[in-house]
Write an enzyme that holds these catalytic residues in place. Structure first.
Site, PDB file in Angstrom:
ATOM      1  N   ALA A 149       0.819  -1.214   0.000  1.00 19.90           N
ATOM      2  CA  ALA A 149       0.000   0.000   0.000  1.00 19.90           C
ATOM      3  C   ALA A 149       0.853   1.264   0.000  1.00 19.90           C
ATOM      4  CB  ALA A 149      -0.933   0.004   1.207  1.00 19.90           C
ATOM      5  N   GLU A 150       1.938   1.233   0.736  1.00 20.82           N
ATOM      6  CA  GLU A 150       2.749   2.443   0.915  1.00 20.82           C
ATOM      7  C   GLU A 150       3.646   2.760  -0.273  1.00 20.82           C
ATOM      8  OE1 GLU A 150       2.712   4.754   3.126  1.00 20.82           O
ATOM      9  OE2 GLU A 150       1.682   3.915   4.837  1.00 20.82           O
ATOM     10  N   SER A 151       4.381   1.767  -0.763  1.00 18.08           N
ATOM     11  CA  SER A 151       5.427   2.060  -1.754  1.00 18.08           C
ATOM     12  C   SER A 151       5.365   1.206  -3.011  1.00 18.08           C
ATOM     13  CB  SER A 151       6.791   1.866  -1.110  1.00 18.08           C
ATOM     14  OG  SER A 151       6.998   0.488  -0.817  1.00 18.08           O
TER      15      SER A 151
END
Length: 190
Positions: free
Chosen positions: A63-65
């Site tokens: 989700a983040e990167s």
């Protein structure tokens, strides 16, 4: 003319059946393209050290990167787990790490170690309530505590729509979906 159409239809039907069977038989293999395990040795080792589910870590990384070690957000979050330099400094102080530079957050081992420690810290604070931990990872523990204290969100998965920040609401949904997918795909892997 009819034979040609019938022949094409039969050919199409057989190709469709073969493709379907190929997908079904190889399902666990091809789905991992969308849910890979990058840096798996690091994630499993550090997650185990901090007693954090490695599949939650992978869900957050996705989700983040999108698994990019060089990822950097417009507000300055860095690395696989998109940790803000200020948060990294605070975590480093708690962990008694003497020297930490902002660029160190692009190193997978450093980023994952700080991220796992932080997840465990949030997990301890929020009594293992994964949706709340994930929301706090995104919006900050102060905001999440405020939402719960003021009755804006009760912290349950069934009430995610009540999260006041649209970005955090979508983030929690995304991470929880990723988490469920990782657990389903790799249920026999650890």
């Amino acid at each position: 003319m009819k034979r040609t159409k019938k022949g094409r239809f039969t050919m199409f039907l057989w190709v469709t059946i073969l493709v379907f069977l190929g997908v079904v038989v190889t399902f666990p293999k091809w789905i991992t393209v969308f849910y890979p395990l990058p840096h798996r040795e690091i994630v499993f080792s550090i997650a185990n050290e901090y007693e954090v589910d490695p599949f939650l870590v992978f869900a957050i990384i996705r989700a983040e990167s999108k698994y990019q070690t060089s990822a950097e957000s417009p507000v300055g979050a860095k690395g696989l787990m998109q940790i803000m330099p200020e948060t990294a400094e605070w975590i480093a102080e708690q962990m008694k790490i003497k020297s930490l530079e902002a660029d160190d957050l692009h190193e997978p081992e450093v980023n994952i170690r700080l991220g796992c420690w932080y997840i465990k810290d949030l997990d301890n604070e929020f009594n293992g309530n994964i949706p709340v931990v994930v929301a706090a990872y995104n919006a900050g523990r102060g905001k999440v505590n405020q939402w719960i204290r003021e009755g804006q969100w009760d912290g349950t998965p069934g009430e995610i729509e009540a999260i006041p920040f649209p970005e955090t609401k979508q983030y929690v949904k995304n991470v929880l979906n990723n988490y469920q997918a990782y657990k389903a795909i790799y249920k026999n892997y650890k």
